[in-house]
Scaffold this motif. Structure first.
Motif, PDB file in Angstrom:
ATOM      1  N   SER A 151       0.835  -1.200   0.000  1.00 32.36           N
ATOM      2  CA  SER A 151       0.000   0.000   0.000  1.00 32.36           C
ATOM      3  C   SER A 151       0.872   1.254   0.000  1.00 32.36           C
ATOM      4  O   SER A 151       1.597   1.508   0.968  1.00 32.36           O
ATOM      5  CB  SER A 151      -0.922   0.011   1.228  1.00 32.36           C
ATOM      6  N   LYS A 152       0.773   2.017  -1.061  1.00 33.30           N
ATOM      7  CA  LYS A 152       1.614   3.201  -1.201  1.00 33.30           C
ATOM      8  C   LYS A 152       1.243   4.285  -0.202  1.00 33.30           C
ATOM      9  O   LYS A 152       2.088   5.071   0.226  1.00 33.30           O
ATOM     10  CB  LYS A 152       1.503   3.741  -2.634  1.00 33.30           C
ATOM     11  N   PHE A 153      -0.018   4.339   0.214  1.00 33.52           N
ATOM     12  CA  PHE A 153      -0.449   5.427   1.093  1.00 33.52           C
ATOM     13  C   PHE A 153      -0.039   5.202   2.547  1.00 33.52           C
ATOM     14  O   PHE A 153      -0.160   6.092   3.376  1.00 33.52           O
ATOM     15  CB  PHE A 153      -1.962   5.643   0.991  1.00 33.52           C
ATOM     16  N   ILE A 154       0.477   4.012   2.881  1.00 31.92           N
ATOM     17  CA  ILE A 154       0.934   3.739   4.242  1.00 31.92           C
ATOM     18  C   ILE A 154       2.433   3.992   4.317  1.00 31.92           C
ATOM     19  O   ILE A 154       3.198   3.449   3.522  1.00 31.92           O
ATOM     20  CB  ILE A 154       0.624   2.290   4.653  1.00 31.92           C
ATOM     21  N   THR A 155       2.866   4.800   5.269  1.00 29.98           N
ATOM     22  CA  THR A 155       4.284   5.134   5.391  1.00 29.98           C
ATOM     23  C   THR A 155       5.104   3.907   5.783  1.00 29.98           C
ATOM     24  O   THR A 155       4.574   2.910   6.273  1.00 29.98           O
ATOM     25  CB  THR A 155       4.505   6.225   6.454  1.00 29.98           C
ATOM     26  N   SER A 194       0.032  11.477   8.932  1.00 25.96           N
ATOM     27  CA  SER A 194      -1.279  11.752   9.524  1.00 25.96           C
ATOM     28  C   SER A 194      -2.434  11.128   8.745  1.00 25.96           C
ATOM     29  O   SER A 194      -3.589  11.291   9.130  1.00 25.96           O
ATOM     30  CB  SER A 194      -1.502  13.269   9.607  1.00 25.96           C
ATOM     31  N   ILE A 195      -2.149  10.402   7.691  1.00 28.94           N
ATOM     32  CA  ILE A 195      -3.211   9.855   6.846  1.00 28.94           C
ATOM     33  C   ILE A 195      -4.157   8.956   7.640  1.00 28.94           C
ATOM     34  O   ILE A 195      -5.374   8.970   7.425  1.00 28.94           O
ATOM     35  CB  ILE A 195      -2.624   9.079   5.646  1.00 28.94           C
ATOM     36  N   TYR A 196      -3.644   8.204   8.618  1.00 26.54           N
ATOM     37  CA  TYR A 196      -4.471   7.277   9.387  1.00 26.54           C
ATOM     38  C   TYR A 196      -5.491   8.038  10.234  1.00 26.54           C
ATOM     39  O   TYR A 196      -6.635   7.618  10.375  1.00 26.54           O
ATOM     40  CB  TYR A 196      -3.578   6.407  10.279  1.00 26.54           C
ATOM     41  N   TYR A 197      -5.036   9.159  10.772  1.00 24.59           N
ATOM     42  CA  TYR A 197      -5.936   9.977  11.584  1.00 24.59           C
ATOM     43  C   TYR A 197      -6.931  10.713  10.691  1.00 24.59           C
ATOM     44  O   TYR A 197      -8.072  10.940  11.084  1.00 24.59           O
ATOM     45  CB  TYR A 197      -5.117  10.952  12.427  1.00 24.59           C
ATOM     46  N   ASN A 198      -6.503  11.074   9.468  1.00 28.99           N
ATOM     47  CA  ASN A 198      -7.419  11.686   8.503  1.00 28.99           C
ATOM     48  C   ASN A 198      -8.567  10.735   8.177  1.00 28.99           C
ATOM     49  O   ASN A 198      -9.728  11.132   8.145  1.00 28.99           O
ATOM     50  CB  ASN A 198      -6.683  12.068   7.215  1.00 28.99           C
ATOM     51  N   VAL A 199      -8.208   9.483   7.911  1.00 28.05           N
ATOM     52  CA  VAL A 199      -9.226   8.475   7.593  1.00 28.05           C
ATOM     53  C   VAL A 199     -10.202   8.319   8.750  1.00 28.05           C
ATOM     54  O   VAL A 199     -11.418   8.251   8.555  1.00 28.05           O
ATOM     55  CB  VAL A 199      -8.560   7.124   7.248  1.00 28.05           C
ATOM     56  N   ASP A 200      -9.675   8.279   9.965  1.00 24.43           N
ATOM     57  CA  ASP A 200     -10.527   8.138  11.152  1.00 24.43           C
ATOM     58  C   ASP A 200     -11.461   9.338  11.299  1.00 24.43           C
ATOM     59  O   ASP A 200     -12.655   9.177  11.591  1.00 24.43           O
ATOM     60  CB  ASP A 200      -9.649   7.988  12.393  1.00 24.43           C
TER      61      ASP A 200
END
Length: 385
Positions: A151-155, A194-200
């Motif tokens: 998954s490219k969007f996961i660091t 911060s993408i994970y928190y954005n999704v949440d």
């Protein structure tokens, strides 16, 4: 010295014999009113204290016995590895838990009632124990690890953290096999942690039926993040999240454009949930999310058009993979068929057709054929003049 000698000899006695011996000795010393009595009490006080410390140390986690037992079985056993009762006692002891064989049989039964699939198998004259079914099978964990690492969007950092958590769902032996198939370091990964928190936050906004505000950036030629719309906040009614071309997208109703639009979640910053109710419900209800994603190449927008593609027979698999099995196929001749696909015509769609080579050709409508010709002329001027 006499008392020390008596003390050392008494340590070899059985517990009952030792108690009787000291009872008699205490009476004798007490009646003699000797200083020996005081010294004797000091020595025995130390011994009792030592025994108590040892007992407390070994049983300090006694109340957690069932949890430790289940954790040991989950960690050290699987279909190929089991533990004997003696090994279970030893590992519990290392965790500060006193365990007896008879009590462990009861503990194992209690865990089975709780839902743990603990299998006992005869091994010679004794039994060994292992975990059978788990929440995740090894094959399922391998699929999840593959999904995370690709998954490219996961660091990179979060990929490693997630994979470690997945490894904890199986035995340490199977976890080692999962670790061997991990190749994260060389992959292109997002740099937005911060993408994970954005999704949440987006999921929360959807469930609470409210809008979100955020700033949206792009990369410039200096590899610097530059905010779009001059840094102004976007006000969007979130209606869904979709995955396309290895990226996560928010699909929402944009206040400024008054239409459904999409946004790369990893390019969203400073996202906040507002108190404003969502808009665009009717627009979203008429939107088929799966079809919306399928019609867009790289999520680039364009005018939705039914396009006719003249395809060589061997390209059927490519068309089905991209547009689905329900795509109409019309036989043209023995070697060709025409596929009718609904797409948002964009430069990305044109580029996809070019990449397929001579196997696929746009034959209608004329407006899309003209767009292809214009791109061919542009490429000719760019690379051949």
């Amino acid at each position: 010295m006499v008392l020390l000698k008596i003390y050392s000899e008494s340590r070899g006695m059985a517990e009952k014999e030792s108690c009787a011996f000291f009872s008699v000795l205490i009476l004798v010393l007490k009646f003699t009113k000797s200083l020996y009595f005081q010294r004797f009490c000091e020595i025995m006080g130390c011994r009792i204290h030592e025994r108590e410390e040892i007992r407390m140390a070994k049983g300090e986690n006694q109340r957690l016995k069932l949890l430790y037992l289940l954790d040991i079985l989950n960690t050290y056993t699987d279909d190929e590895h089991a533990l004997s009762m003696a090994e279970l006692v030893s590992k519990l002891d290392a965790c500060g838990v006193n365990a007896e064989r008879k009590a462990l049989y009861t503990d194992i039964e209690e865990l089975r009632k709780y839902g743990a699939d603990i299998i006992g198998e005869k091994d010679g004259s004794s039994y060994t124990y292992r975990i059978g079914n788990r929440k995740f099978e090894l094959a399922e964990l391998k699929l999840l690890v593959d999904a995370v690492q690709s998954s490219k969007f996961i660091t990179r950092k979060k990929s490693s953290e997630l994979i470690k958590k997945l490894e904890d769902q199986t035995s340490k032996y199977h976890a080692a096999t999962l670790n061997h198939q991990v190749f994260v370091a060389g992959r292109v990964k997002t740099m937005n942690e911060s993408i994970y928190y954005n999704v949440d936050l987006i999921h929360t906004a959807i469930s609470e039926d409210v809008k979100v505000r955020f700033r949206y950036f792009m990369w410039n030629e200096h590899k610097k993040q530059v905010y779009r719309r001059g840094g102004a906040y976007y006000s969007v009614s979130p209606w869904g999240l979709t995955w396309d071309d290895e990226n996560y997208y928010l699909i929402g109703y944009d206040d400024e454009y008054e239409s459904i639009r999409y946004y790369r979640v990893d390019k969203m910053k400073k996202i906040v949930i507002t108190d404003d109710k969502r808009e665009g419900k009717e627009s979203f209800k008429s939107l088929d999310m799966a079809a919306y994603s399928k019609k867009r190449f790289g999520m680039f927008d364009g005018e939705e058009t039914e396009v006719e593609l003249l395809c060589e027979n061997h390209m059927a698999g490519v068309i089905v993979d991209r547009f689905g099995k329900s795509t109409p196929f019309l036989k043209q001749d023995e070697n060709h068929f025409i596929a009718i696909v609904s797409v948002a015509v964009s430069i990305q769609f044109i580029g996809w057709i070019v990449a397929l080579g001579e196997g696929v050709k746009i034959v209608g409508p004329d407006s899309v054929v003209d767009q292809m010709r214009n791109q061919v002329y542009r490429l000719n001027e760019t690379y051949l003049d």
